[in-house]
Design a protein around this motif. Structure first.
Motif, short mmCIF file in Angstrom:
data_model
loop_
_atom_site.label_atom_id
_atom_site.label_comp_id
_atom_site.label_asym_id
_atom_site.label_seq_id
_atom_site.Cartn_x
_atom_site.Cartn_y
_atom_site.Cartn_z
N THR A 136 -7.34 7.66 -27.77
CA THR A 136 -6.12 8.15 -28.41
C THR A 136 -5.47 7.08 -29.28
OG1 THR A 136 -5.74 9.68 -26.59
CG2 THR A 136 -3.85 9.17 -27.97
N ILE A 137 -5.48 5.83 -28.82
CA ILE A 137 -4.82 4.77 -29.59
C ILE A 137 -5.79 3.98 -30.46
CG2 ILE A 137 -2.87 4.58 -28.02
CD1 ILE A 137 -4.15 2.10 -26.82
N PHE A 138 -7.09 4.17 -30.29
CA PHE A 138 -8.07 3.39 -31.04
C PHE A 138 -7.92 3.59 -32.55
CE2 PHE A 138 -12.20 2.40 -32.90
CZ PHE A 138 -12.46 1.17 -32.33
N ASP A 139 -7.59 4.78 -32.97
CA ASP A 139 -7.43 5.05 -34.40
C ASP A 139 -6.32 4.22 -35.04
OD1 ASP A 139 -9.50 6.86 -34.45
OD2 ASP A 139 -8.20 8.61 -34.20
N GLN A 140 -5.42 3.69 -34.23
CA GLN A 140 -4.26 2.98 -34.76
C GLN A 140 -4.43 1.46 -34.78
OE1 GLN A 140 -0.58 4.65 -33.28
NE2 GLN A 140 -1.74 6.42 -32.58
N ILE A 141 -5.58 0.97 -34.33
CA ILE A 141 -5.79 -0.47 -34.38
C ILE A 141 -6.53 -0.82 -35.67
CG2 ILE A 141 -5.72 -0.68 -31.87
CD1 ILE A 141 -8.74 -1.07 -31.90
N ASP A 142 -6.64 -2.09 -35.96
CA ASP A 142 -7.25 -2.57 -37.20
C ASP A 142 -8.78 -2.59 -37.07
OD1 ASP A 142 -8.14 -3.94 -39.44
OD2 ASP A 142 -6.79 -5.65 -39.17
N HIS A 143 -9.42 -1.62 -37.66
CA HIS A 143 -10.88 -1.51 -37.56
C HIS A 143 -11.59 -2.60 -38.35
CE1 HIS A 143 -10.25 2.97 -36.42
NE2 HIS A 143 -10.00 2.14 -35.44
N ASN A 144 -10.95 -3.15 -39.37
CA ASN A 144 -11.54 -4.29 -40.07
C ASN A 144 -11.65 -5.49 -39.14
OD1 ASN A 144 -11.89 -2.97 -42.55
ND2 ASN A 144 -9.78 -3.40 -43.14
N TYR A 145 -10.62 -5.70 -38.33
CA TYR A 145 -10.67 -6.76 -37.33
C TYR A 145 -11.81 -6.50 -36.34
CZ TYR A 145 -9.32 -10.04 -33.68
OH TYR A 145 -9.33 -11.04 -32.76
N CYS A 146 -11.92 -5.24 -35.91
CA CYS A 146 -12.99 -4.87 -34.97
C CYS A 146 -14.36 -5.21 -35.57
CB CYS A 146 -12.95 -3.38 -34.67
SG CYS A 146 -11.47 -2.79 -33.85
N ARG A 147 -14.55 -4.81 -36.80
CA ARG A 147 -15.85 -4.97 -37.44
C ARG A 147 -16.16 -6.42 -37.78
NH1 ARG A 147 -15.05 -1.49 -40.93
NH2 ARG A 147 -14.02 -2.84 -42.43
N ASP A 148 -15.18 -7.13 -38.33
CA ASP A 148 -15.44 -8.45 -38.90
C ASP A 148 -15.18 -9.63 -37.97
OD1 ASP A 148 -16.01 -7.03 -41.23
OD2 ASP A 148 -13.98 -7.29 -42.04
N ILE A 149 -14.31 -9.45 -36.98
CA ILE A 149 -13.89 -10.60 -36.17
C ILE A 149 -14.17 -10.42 -34.68
CG2 ILE A 149 -11.91 -12.02 -35.50
CD1 ILE A 149 -10.70 -11.31 -38.29
N CYS A 150 -13.89 -9.25 -34.16
CA CYS A 150 -14.02 -9.05 -32.70
C CYS A 150 -15.47 -9.20 -32.26
CB CYS A 150 -13.50 -7.67 -32.32
SG CYS A 150 -13.61 -7.37 -30.53
N PRO A 151 -15.72 -10.07 -31.28
CA PRO A 151 -17.10 -10.27 -30.81
C PRO A 151 -17.54 -9.26 -29.74
CG PRO A 151 -15.64 -11.80 -29.71
CD PRO A 151 -14.78 -11.02 -30.69
N TYR A 152 -16.66 -8.36 -29.33
CA TYR A 152 -16.94 -7.49 -28.20
C TYR A 152 -17.25 -6.06 -28.63
CZ TYR A 152 -14.32 -11.36 -26.25
OH TYR A 152 -13.86 -12.60 -25.95
N VAL A 153 -18.04 -5.39 -27.84
CA VAL A 153 -18.26 -3.95 -27.95
C VAL A 153 -18.01 -3.41 -26.55
CG1 VAL A 153 -19.88 -2.11 -28.51
CG2 VAL A 153 -19.94 -4.26 -29.80
N LEU A 154 -16.75 -3.13 -26.29
CA LEU A 154 -16.35 -2.72 -24.94
C LEU A 154 -16.34 -1.21 -24.77
CD1 LEU A 154 -13.36 -5.20 -24.48
CD2 LEU A 154 -15.68 -5.44 -23.59
N PHE A 155 -15.95 -0.49 -25.82
CA PHE A 155 -15.76 0.95 -25.73
C PHE A 155 -16.71 1.66 -26.69
CE2 PHE A 155 -11.47 -1.17 -25.79
CZ PHE A 155 -11.37 -1.31 -24.42
N TYR A 156 -16.93 2.92 -26.43
CA TYR A 156 -17.75 3.72 -27.32
C TYR A 156 -17.20 3.63 -28.75
CZ TYR A 156 -19.19 7.71 -30.02
OH TYR A 156 -19.63 8.49 -31.05
N GLU A 157 -15.90 3.71 -28.91
CA GLU A 157 -15.27 3.70 -30.23
C GLU A 157 -15.60 2.43 -31.02
OE1 GLU A 157 -13.40 6.58 -27.68
OE2 GLU A 157 -13.69 4.43 -27.40
N CYS A 158 -15.84 1.34 -30.31
CA CYS A 158 -16.20 0.09 -30.99
C CYS A 158 -17.47 0.28 -31.81
CB CYS A 158 -16.40 -1.04 -29.99
SG CYS A 158 -14.95 -1.46 -29.01
N THR A 159 -18.40 1.03 -31.29
CA THR A 159 -19.68 1.23 -31.99
C THR A 159 -19.50 2.04 -33.26
OG1 THR A 159 -20.24 3.26 -30.76
CG2 THR A 159 -20.97 1.14 -29.82
#
Length: 162
Positions: A136-159
């Motif tokens: 529910t809240i994943f859509d509101q976080i910075d997906h560029n950060y997820c893609r370019d900086i975050c080293p983790y794949v914790l949730f399905y949405e991360c993929t």
């Protein structure tokens, strides 16, 4: 306690006890007690201490109320203050797995309208799973950060953004 998903076993765990990383943009906490006049100020202060300790661009604080069976008006006032403090820091507050007695207090105090639809992710008994709350809240976080900086794949949405 801080909660995270252990992607190796696909289960949500106590992140501190398991020494596991959490999402850099979502601080997922679980309170294991009732929240009332005697501990409400301390509880919110502790949440803000956890927020202050995060060194990544935090976007949301997600509170799991699975173990919160009672809340009073003093606690509601403290949650209002928490919501306002987080908003001043450009962060959101979301609460999920809220039991019926707590919902009644949220309704009677008007807090349920103040926190809004995204903030009140799910009520207990209405598919109150961690994964749904995060989705529910994943859509509101910075997906560029997820893609370019975050080293983790914790949730399905991360993929979906990596």
């Amino acid at each position: 306690m801080r909660i995270t998903k252990d992607p190796n076993i696909n289960v949500f765990v106590n992140a501190d006890a398991a020494d596991k990383p959490g999402c850099p943009q979502i601080l997922h906490l679980r309170s294991d007690n009732v929240i009332f006049f005697a501990n409400a100020e301390y509880t919110v202060a502790h949440i803000l201490e956890r927020v202050d300790a995060v060194r990544t661009p935090l976007v949301y604080v997600l509170l799991d109320f699975q173990a919160v069976g009672f809340i009073d008006i003093t606690a509601i006032d403290e949650l209002r203050g928490l919501k306002d403090e987080l908003a001043a820091r450009d962060m959101g507050l979301a609460i999920f797995h809220v039991h019926q007695p707590v919902i009644k207090t949220f309704v009677s105090s008007g807090f349920i309208h103040e926190i809004g639809e995204t903030g009140m992710v799910r009520q207990a008994g209405l598919t109150a799973r961690h994964g749904e709350a995060l989705a529910t809240i994943f859509d509101q976080i910075d997906h560029n950060y997820c893609r370019d900086i975050c080293p983790y794949v914790l949730f399905y949405e991360c993929t979906t953004v990596k």
